[in-house]
Design a protein around this motif. Sequence first.
Motif, PDB file in Angstrom:
ATOM      1  N   ASP A 130       1.159  -1.430  -8.604  1.00 16.21           N
ATOM      2  CA  ASP A 130      -0.212  -1.747  -8.995  1.00 16.21           C
ATOM      3  C   ASP A 130      -1.201  -0.951  -8.153  1.00 16.21           C
ATOM      4  O   ASP A 130      -1.833  -1.482  -7.244  1.00 16.21           O
ATOM      5  CB  ASP A 130      -0.501  -3.245  -8.900  1.00 16.21           C
ATOM      6  N   PRO A 131      -1.329   0.356  -8.439  1.00 17.06           N
ATOM      7  CA  PRO A 131      -2.292   1.172  -7.703  1.00 17.06           C
ATOM      8  C   PRO A 131      -3.719   0.689  -7.963  1.00 17.06           C
ATOM      9  O   PRO A 131      -3.999   0.023  -8.950  1.00 17.06           O
ATOM     10  CB  PRO A 131      -2.061   2.580  -8.280  1.00 17.06           C
ATOM     11  N   PHE A 132      -4.616   1.039  -7.048  1.00 14.88           N
ATOM     12  CA  PHE A 132      -6.042   0.708  -7.111  1.00 14.88           C
ATOM     13  C   PHE A 132      -6.331  -0.754  -6.750  1.00 14.88           C
ATOM     14  O   PHE A 132      -7.474  -1.172  -6.728  1.00 14.88           O
ATOM     15  CB  PHE A 132      -6.641   1.013  -8.488  1.00 14.88           C
ATOM     16  N   ALA A 155       0.031  10.572 -14.732  1.00 12.06           N
ATOM     17  CA  ALA A 155      -0.375   9.190 -15.006  1.00 12.06           C
ATOM     18  C   ALA A 155       0.469   8.590 -16.127  1.00 12.06           C
ATOM     19  O   ALA A 155       0.874   7.424 -16.065  1.00 12.06           O
ATOM     20  CB  ALA A 155      -1.858   9.147 -15.366  1.00 12.06           C
ATOM     21  N   GLN A 174      -0.454   4.895  -0.962  1.00 11.41           N
ATOM     22  CA  GLN A 174      -1.188   4.557  -2.184  1.00 11.41           C
ATOM     23  C   GLN A 174      -2.311   5.557  -2.455  1.00 11.41           C
ATOM     24  O   GLN A 174      -2.546   5.944  -3.596  1.00 11.41           O
ATOM     25  CB  GLN A 174      -1.763   3.144  -2.070  1.00 11.41           C
ATOM     26  N   LYS A 175      -3.012   6.009  -1.386  1.00 10.19           N
ATOM     27  CA  LYS A 175      -4.130   6.952  -1.594  1.00 10.19           C
ATOM     28  C   LYS A 175      -3.638   8.272  -2.183  1.00 10.19           C
ATOM     29  O   LYS A 175      -4.319   8.879  -3.023  1.00 10.19           O
ATOM     30  CB  LYS A 175      -4.875   7.192  -0.291  1.00 10.19           C
ATOM     31  N   ASP A 176      -2.441   8.731  -1.771  1.00 11.51           N
ATOM     32  CA  ASP A 176      -1.891   9.966  -2.330  1.00 11.51           C
ATOM     33  C   ASP A 176      -1.471   9.763  -3.781  1.00 11.51           C
ATOM     34  O   ASP A 176      -1.632  10.661  -4.624  1.00 11.51           O
ATOM     35  CB  ASP A 176      -0.689  10.428  -1.504  1.00 11.51           C
ATOM     36  N   LEU A 177      -0.930   8.569  -4.089  1.00 11.96           N
ATOM     37  CA  LEU A 177      -0.554   8.255  -5.465  1.00 11.96           C
ATOM     38  C   LEU A 177      -1.785   8.222  -6.365  1.00 11.96           C
ATOM     39  O   LEU A 177      -1.769   8.751  -7.485  1.00 11.96           O
ATOM     40  CB  LEU A 177       0.174   6.910  -5.498  1.00 11.96           C
ATOM     41  N   GLU A 178      -2.861   7.636  -5.869  1.00 18.84           N
ATOM     42  CA  GLU A 178      -4.089   7.561  -6.659  1.00 18.84           C
ATOM     43  C   GLU A 178      -4.638   8.942  -6.970  1.00 18.84           C
ATOM     44  O   GLU A 178      -5.142   9.196  -8.073  1.00 18.84           O
ATOM     45  CB  GLU A 178      -5.126   6.718  -5.909  1.00 18.84           C
ATOM     46  N   ILE A 210      -2.598  10.457  -9.777  1.00 17.98           N
ATOM     47  CA  ILE A 210      -2.912   9.830 -11.054  1.00 17.98           C
ATOM     48  C   ILE A 210      -4.256  10.335 -11.580  1.00 17.98           C
ATOM     49  O   ILE A 210      -4.408  10.599 -12.780  1.00 17.98           O
ATOM     50  CB  ILE A 210      -2.921   8.293 -10.898  1.00 17.98           C
ATOM     51  N   CYS A 211      -5.225  10.505 -10.678  1.00 16.28           N
ATOM     52  CA  CYS A 211      -6.555  10.961 -11.089  1.00 16.28           C
ATOM     53  C   CYS A 211      -6.573  12.437 -11.472  1.00 16.28           C
ATOM     54  O   CYS A 211      -7.305  12.847 -12.385  1.00 16.28           O
ATOM     55  CB  CYS A 211      -7.565  10.703  -9.974  1.00 16.28           C
ATOM     56  N   ASP A 228       0.815  -1.210   0.000  1.00 18.45           N
ATOM     57  CA  ASP A 228       0.000   0.000   0.000  1.00 18.45           C
ATOM     58  C   ASP A 228       0.852   1.264   0.000  1.00 18.45           C
ATOM     59  O   ASP A 228       0.355   2.360   0.257  1.00 18.45           O
ATOM     60  CB  ASP A 228      -0.944   0.010   1.202  1.00 18.45           C
TER      61      ASP A 228
END
Length: 238
Positions: free
Chosen positions: A85-87, A123, A109-113, A116-117, A48
Motif C-alpha cells: 500500500d504505497p502512499f 505502475a 517506499q519513497k523509491d517505489l513511489e 510508480i510516478c 515503509d
Amino acid sequence: MSNQLNVIEARGNTSCFSEQNLERLMVVMKDRIIPEGSHLFWEGDYSDKLFYVKRGRIKLTKSTDEGKELILYMYQAGDMVGQADPFFSTKHSFTAEVIEESEIGVIDQKDLEVLICQHCDFAIDFMKWMGIHHRLTQTKFRDLMMYGKPGALCSTLIRLSNTYGEKHGDTILIHKKITHTDLSNMIGATRESVNRMLSDLRKKDAVEYENGMIVIKDLEMLQDICHCELCPNEICRI
C-alpha cells in the motif's frame, strides 16, 4: 517410480514484472544478508519498505492472543514481501521470519513511489503484483473456511507440491521437510488432527513418506477433497 526427475516450476510472485521493470527495482534496492532466525519485520511495525528475496526463505505469520501461530505465506527466491500500500503510512499486519539465511533487496517506499510516478508501465506491473497477492489471500481463506480441515490440508499439500514439488513419474516429491507442526500452523488445526488426517490419506494411498518428506501419489484425490479450482501456480502456492 521413474528415474527421470522433473522439477515443477514455482514462479516467484514478481513474474508479473517485465525484465525492464524488474531491473528498475534492482537498481533502487539495497542488498542485505539476513541470518536464519531473524525477522524482516514484526506485526505492528511501520510498513515503509518492500523486501525482494534473492536467496533464502521467509515465512509470514499471524499470532493469536493465545500465542498460536498461523503460517500464511512462505516466500522464496523471486518473491517480493511486504505490505502493498504505497502512499499510505500503515503498520504491518503480519510478522516476517527468516527460516533460511537469506539475501534480501530492501526497497524504500519513497523509491517505489518515484518508480510508480515516473513509469506508467511499472505502475501497471505493480498493480498486477498487488492483484496476485489479493487472489492468493482470497483463495487461501476460501480453502481454510469452506471445506473443513481435510479440505484445507489437501489444498496445502497441493500448494506445497506447486512450490517445492519434484515430479517422479506419476508421483510428486515435496523436497522440503515439512513437519506436522508446520502443517497444523498452516491450516489452523492441532498437530493431532493433522496426524489423523495424514494417516487417513496414507490409508487411501494418496500420500506417503520418503526419507521424512511427503510424496503425493494421487493428486486428483486431493483436488477432489478440496474442490480444487485449478488456479495457476502463481496463485496456488504456499
